[in-house]
Design an enzyme around this catalytic site. Structure first.
Site, PDB file in Angstrom:
ATOM      1  N   GLU A   1       0.932  -1.078  -0.102  1.00  0.00           N
ATOM      2  CA  GLU A   1       0.252  -0.168   0.061  1.00  0.00           C
ATOM      3  C   GLU A   1       0.997   1.356  -0.191  1.00  0.00           C
ATOM      4  O   GLU A   1       1.322   1.638   1.120  1.00  0.00           O
ATOM      5  CB  GLU A   1      -0.867   0.062   1.306  1.00  0.00           C
ATOM      6  CG  GLU A   1      -1.808  -1.071   1.312  1.00  0.00           C
ATOM      7  CD  GLU A   1      -2.913  -1.162   0.563  1.00  0.00           C
ATOM      8  OE1 GLU A   1      -3.174  -0.031  -0.139  1.00  0.00           O
ATOM      9  OE2 GLU A   1      -3.962  -2.019   0.584  1.00  0.00           O
TER      10      GLU A   1
ATOM     11  N   CYS B   1      -3.042   8.543   2.850  1.00  0.00           N
ATOM     12  CA  CYS B   1      -2.606   8.123   1.549  1.00  0.00           C
ATOM     13  C   CYS B   1      -3.884   8.358   0.638  1.00  0.00           C
ATOM     14  O   CYS B   1      -3.505   8.376  -0.542  1.00  0.00           O
ATOM     15  CB  CYS B   1      -2.257   6.690   1.649  1.00  0.00           C
ATOM     16  SG  CYS B   1      -3.341   5.650   2.426  1.00  0.00           S
TER      17      CYS B   1
HETATM   18  C1  UN1 Z   1      -4.136   5.606   4.914  1.00  0.00           C
HETATM   19  O1  UN1 Z   1      -3.912   6.870   4.765  1.00  0.00           O
HETATM   20  O2  UN1 Z   1      -2.965   4.976   4.682  1.00  0.00           O
HETATM   21  O3  UN1 Z   1      -9.848   5.869   3.268  1.00  0.00           O
HETATM   22  C2  UN1 Z   1      -5.532   4.705   4.943  1.00  0.00           C
HETATM   23  C3  UN1 Z   1      -9.162   6.446   4.075  1.00  0.00           C
HETATM   24  C4  UN1 Z   1      -9.140   5.658   5.183  1.00  0.00           C
HETATM   25  C5  UN1 Z   1      -7.844   4.826   5.142  1.00  0.00           C
HETATM   26  C6  UN1 Z   1      -6.615   5.688   5.003  1.00  0.00           C
HETATM   27  N1  UN1 Z   1      -9.964   4.888   5.549  1.00  0.00           N
HETATM   28  O4  UN1 Z   1      -9.029   7.427   4.034  1.00  0.00           O
END
Ligand code: UN1
Length: 539
Positions: free
Chosen positions: A276, A310
């Site tokens: 990821e 992310c």
């Molecule tokens: C992340 O930023 O690593 O969709 C995960 C989202 C959250 C998860 C983010 N449920 O923004």
């Protein structure tokens, strides 16, 4: 139950942290573990809160030999756990969910203290954990394989899913505990053991989760020792997980650079990788968009978690007919959004995680400025009462660019939103896809053709594509992850569980003949009284 390898050697915490850790069971866990750790290591991990930049705890790092031991213990635990019926494994995950529910307020606050995200988002992170526990617990009664039509008479073909082994999890600071839970809740019901290396910037929340896990395990009973463990320390421990032949699957969340280092090393030993990595998420705003809704969605996606998700919205591609209207409203939001202490009611944007992150943001803005970008915000601000030299609060930056500059194509993990203008939807989709990352995406439109085009094979090339909601804040029920340099991994809901199991294809012959697949004939001299492939069934 004795803790595997983690021990807190010294706690010099802020007033606020100690009671949270006490209620979550961290001190108690540490005390229990103290006698069980044989080797001591001099290395210390300093934990700072980005709220003030102060050190709030010092933890003893896990040594390499302790980490190896934790991996071996996890493997032994796996050998037991894989034979426990899945619905019973689900009971452990259900119990973990209950502990998380009971500790949500404390753990959510600890997430805020350690990462600087606002309280509502800290709690939201814990809610994601509770949700995935519920999902995984129900999944424990639904792990299912297919029966496949066999081309041979009196044969049955089917798929059986078996536990995989020890799963390694490397998580990032920005979702310090939820990402572990997406992996661990599934891995545990799938019959795997889990060894976790949290971000060295967020070890306290990891310890708290480990304490809650141990409580859940004690309540449920019959959980093998070392089924879940935490390794505290830096990159070396992550490398150890990457290279250990005992780790069957490694799930790693972080930058694309990290993925480039980790991916090939896992491939070298044919381990499974669930990556990821970076995102560079965009939204297209079409002429028919509901601008009030769009404004709110863009604000949450771009400003939430101070731009450190992310899934954060990093590029906004706006149709020329609504550009002025939307951008002037966004500028107002950027000028006035409440930046400050993430614990305070009303704050929407907390601090950046550290100085490096601040420096990266300033460098990106400088690069954009030199290329002629128009920038609203971006400057460091003093937050009275909390901030000091070592705390980094910034006004989020809205950056209008004439073209998709190199800086726009890179992921800068900070609250910068680049804005581009478009005329034709085709052009907007081309701009949208013209980056090397492929995590999340959105379109804002009331036009069905535009929405469906965006979701079609020739639309967004991301793992997540939304209509009339932002790029961030995904629910746990869907598979989470992205394409291209985002790494291709999928975590959380849908059928992501399959990665945590190994598939066996079984073919069973319940007849008396031995027909071969593809009609192959392979006759041996029949022994006395023996049958051939084609001999008729005696019955
Ligand atoms: C992340 O930023 O690593 O969709 C995960 C989202 C959250 C998860 C983010 N449920 O923004």
């Amino acid at each position: 139950m004795a803790l595997n390898t983690v021990v807190l050697e010294e706690l010099s915490l802020l007033e606020e942290v100690r009671p949270l850790l006490a209620r979550l069971g961290v001190e108690e866990m540490s005390a229990n573990a103290a006698g069980s750790v044989s080797q001591s290591s001099a290395a210390e991990l300093e934990v700072r809160t980005p709220i003030t930049g102060q050190v709030i705890a010092r933890l003893r790092e896990t040594s390499e030999s302790e980490a190896q031991e934790a991996i071996e213990t996890a493997y032994r635990a796996f050998l037991v756990w894989r034979n426990v019926p899945p619905p019973r494994r689900g009971e452990l995950v259900r119990a973990l969910g209950e502990e998380l529910r009971a500790g949500a307020a404390d753990l959510g606050r600890l997430v805020t203290l350690e990462t600087g995200k606002i309280l509502s988002e800290g709690l939201g992170e814990v809610q994601e954990m509770i949700d995935i526990c519920g999902f995984a617990a129900s999944l424990s009664r639904q792990l299912e394989g297919r029966t496949i039509a066999s081309e041979r008479a009196d044969h049955r073909m089917m798929e059986t899913w078996h536990p995989l082994g020890v799963v390694g999890v490397i998580s990032a600071f920005n979702f310090p505990v939820a990402v572990w839970s997406w992996n661990a809740a599934l891995a545990l019901v799938c019959g795997d053991a889990v060894v976790w290396k949290p971000s060295e910037k967020a070890p306290l929340t990891a310890l708290a989760v480990q304490a809650l896990f141990l409580r859940a395990a004690a309540k449920v009973g019959g959980v093998p020792e070392g089924l879940c463990s935490v390794l505290l320390g830096g990159a070396r421990l992550g490398e150890l997980l990457v290279d250990s032949p005992r780790i069957a699957l490694l799930s790693a969340t972080g930058s694309t650079a990290m993925g480039r280092a980790v991916g090939p090393r896992l491939a070298r030993r044919f381990a499974r990788a669930l990556l990821e990595l970076g995102g560079n998420n965009a939204a297209i705003v079409c002429p028919s968009a509901d601008l009030d809704l769009t404004l709110r969605a863009v604000a949450f996606a771009a400003l939430g978690t101070a731009g450190q998700r992310c899934t954060t919205l990093r590029r906004l591609i706006v149709h020329e007919s609504v550009y002025e209207d939307l951008i002037s409203r966004l500028q107002q939001v950027y000028r006035s959004v409440a930046v400050g202490d993430p614990r305070a009611a009303g704050t929407l944007v907390g601090p950046l995680i550290d100085e490096r992150s601040f420096a990266a943001m300033q460098a990106a803005l400088q690069e954009a400025r030199s290329a002629g970008a128009e920038i609203t915000g971006g400057e460091r601000i003093e937050v009275e009462a909390v901030g000091g030299e070592a705390a980094f609060y910034v006004r989020p930056a809205l950056v209008e660019v004439a073209a998709q500059l190199p800086v726009v194509k890179r992921e800068t993990f900070a609250p910068i939103l680049y804005v581009l203008k478009y005329r034709e939807l085709e052009e907007a989709i081309a701009l949208h896809n013209d980056v090397s990352q492929g995590l999340s995406s959105s379109i804002f439109t009331l036009n069905m053709r535009e929405a469906e085009r965006f979701l079609s094979a020739s639309g967004s090339d991301c793992g997540i594509a939304n209509v009339n909601i932002g790029t961030s804040g995904a629910e746990i029920g869907g598979a989470f992850g992205g394409e291209k340099e985002t790494g291709g991994g999928r975590e959380s809901g849908s059928d992501a569980w399959k990665q945590y199991m190994r598939r066996a294809t079984n073919t069973i012959n319940y007849g008396t003949r031995l027909p071969l697949a593809q009609g192959v004939s392979f006759e041996i001299e029949p022994a006395e009284g023996g049958a051939t492939n084609d001999s008729p069934n005696p019955e």
